[in-house]
Design an enzyme around this catalytic site. Sequence first.
Site, PDB file in Angstrom:
ATOM      1  N   ASP A  81      72.438  52.154  36.397  1.00 19.50           N
ATOM      2  CA  ASP A  81      73.091  51.812  37.659  1.00 19.50           C
ATOM      3  C   ASP A  81      74.389  52.643  37.762  1.00 19.50           C
ATOM      4  O   ASP A  81      74.894  53.131  36.758  1.00 19.50           O
ATOM      5  CB  ASP A  81      73.389  50.312  37.627  1.00 19.50           C
ATOM      6  N   ASP A  83      77.446  51.938  40.419  1.00 19.92           N
ATOM      7  CA  ASP A  83      78.679  51.207  40.754  1.00 19.92           C
ATOM      8  C   ASP A  83      78.996  50.129  39.716  1.00 19.92           C
ATOM      9  O   ASP A  83      78.146  49.304  39.395  1.00 19.92           O
ATOM     10  CB  ASP A  83      78.539  50.562  42.136  1.00 19.92           C
ATOM     11  N   GLU A  90      83.070  49.914  43.077  1.00 21.32           N
ATOM     12  CA  GLU A  90      81.949  49.814  44.017  1.00 21.32           C
ATOM     13  C   GLU A  90      82.303  50.790  45.140  1.00 21.32           C
ATOM     14  O   GLU A  90      83.286  50.582  45.863  1.00 21.32           O
ATOM     15  CB  GLU A  90      81.831  48.396  44.595  1.00 21.32           C
ATOM     16  N   ARG A 126      77.195  45.486  55.421  1.00 30.03           N
ATOM     17  CA  ARG A 126      78.416  46.197  55.031  1.00 30.03           C
ATOM     18  C   ARG A 126      78.481  47.591  55.655  1.00 30.03           C
ATOM     19  O   ARG A 126      79.542  48.030  56.095  1.00 30.03           O
ATOM     20  CB  ARG A 126      78.500  46.294  53.499  1.00 30.03           C
ATOM     21  N   SER A 170      70.859  54.123  41.955  1.00 29.81           N
ATOM     22  CA  SER A 170      71.927  53.320  42.544  1.00 29.81           C
ATOM     23  C   SER A 170      71.520  52.690  43.870  1.00 29.81           C
ATOM     24  O   SER A 170      70.901  53.342  44.713  1.00 29.81           O
ATOM     25  CB  SER A 170      73.144  54.233  42.769  1.00 29.81           C
ATOM     26  N   GLY A 171      71.906  51.444  44.056  1.00 27.48           N
ATOM     27  CA  GLY A 171      71.765  50.799  45.356  1.00 27.48           C
ATOM     28  C   GLY A 171      72.916  51.188  46.278  1.00 27.48           C
ATOM     29  O   GLY A 171      72.957  50.780  47.440  1.00 27.48           O
ATOM     30  N   LYS A 215      64.395  50.137  41.871  1.00 27.64           N
ATOM     31  CA  LYS A 215      64.889  50.507  40.531  1.00 27.64           C
ATOM     32  C   LYS A 215      63.780  50.319  39.491  1.00 27.64           C
ATOM     33  O   LYS A 215      63.603  51.149  38.602  1.00 27.64           O
ATOM     34  CB  LYS A 215      66.116  49.658  40.156  1.00 27.64           C
ATOM     35  N   ASP A 234      74.997  46.204  35.884  1.00 24.26           N
ATOM     36  CA  ASP A 234      75.896  45.037  35.915  1.00 24.26           C
ATOM     37  C   ASP A 234      75.548  44.021  36.993  1.00 24.26           C
ATOM     38  O   ASP A 234      76.095  42.923  36.992  1.00 24.26           O
ATOM     39  CB  ASP A 234      77.343  45.496  36.152  1.00 24.26           C
TER      40      ASP A 234
HETATM   41 MG    MG Z   1      76.491  47.976  39.792  1.00 27.40          MG
END
Ligand code: MG
Length: 285
Positions: A81, A83, A90, A126, A170-171, A215, A234
């Site tokens: 991941d 962020d 982030e 967001r 990554s998202g 992912k 995380d």
């Molecule tokens: Mg993260």
Amino acid sequence: MPLISLIAPRGNLGAALVSSLQGAFGATGDALWLSPDEAAEFPVTQRPSNFDEVRKTVSGQHVDLNFVDDANRRKSLLIADMDMTMIGQECIDELAAEAGVGERVAEITVRAMNGELNFDDAVLERVDLLKDLEAAVIENVLNTRITLAPGGKTLVQTMKKHGAHTALVSGGFIQFAENVATQIGFDEAHANRLLIENGKLTGEVARPILGRDAKVEQLTRLSPDTSKAIAIGDGANDLGMIEKAGMGVATHAKPIVAEAAPYAINHGDLRGCLFLQGYSIADFT
Ligand SMILES: [Mg+2]
């Protein structure tokens, strides 16, 4: 034979603790120090029945305790991941701070990462708040607000030196992930794309949104035998790949993630993911 691994921030792992745990867990052999005063391990016959309890106690002393399955211990794929894992921020929160909507966005981010919100909805909500932000702000945020997580470069470079493939998944956004991947040395990067028109963010992202399932798909695409992979992250959207990989590590993770993950590094830096694989500091790049 399985192992008990102890990892602490550099200079903080004492021999007394290691030897007292060898006694408490019925170690079947000597302790091997992978890094002086930082990482040690010893063999046991099985997962001790009081492992979780002891893990909590030593966590209070800033030591990460992990029960390590030593089969296929050195992994040939790292999937990570971005962020709050490979970087200390982030990205969306940092962009939002520049756009003057920092608090609103950060509040949604926390809830999404704790698994309280649908990930895709949280991304859309967001990004919509970033509509009309100058795209040039991305470069500015990269240069002034984003920092690499300690030990991340060593983790990636050392695994690559030993023949592993490395992927950043990554998202967050590819406009950040490509830059971060290049700085660290990842072989490839995947993330969502912020859409830009006439130099401004449109408030939209390209579909499909890369979330929790994507992912997992990247993990199984890159390593059909998932036992050969280490996955680290995380957030709640990392749990799928963390649970599926041979070694799934929650790194300085949200409590819901750290509790569900088979492995956790909460105190040491990302080099801990090398100690878990049996690399000693002499092997590091
Ligand atoms: Mg993260």
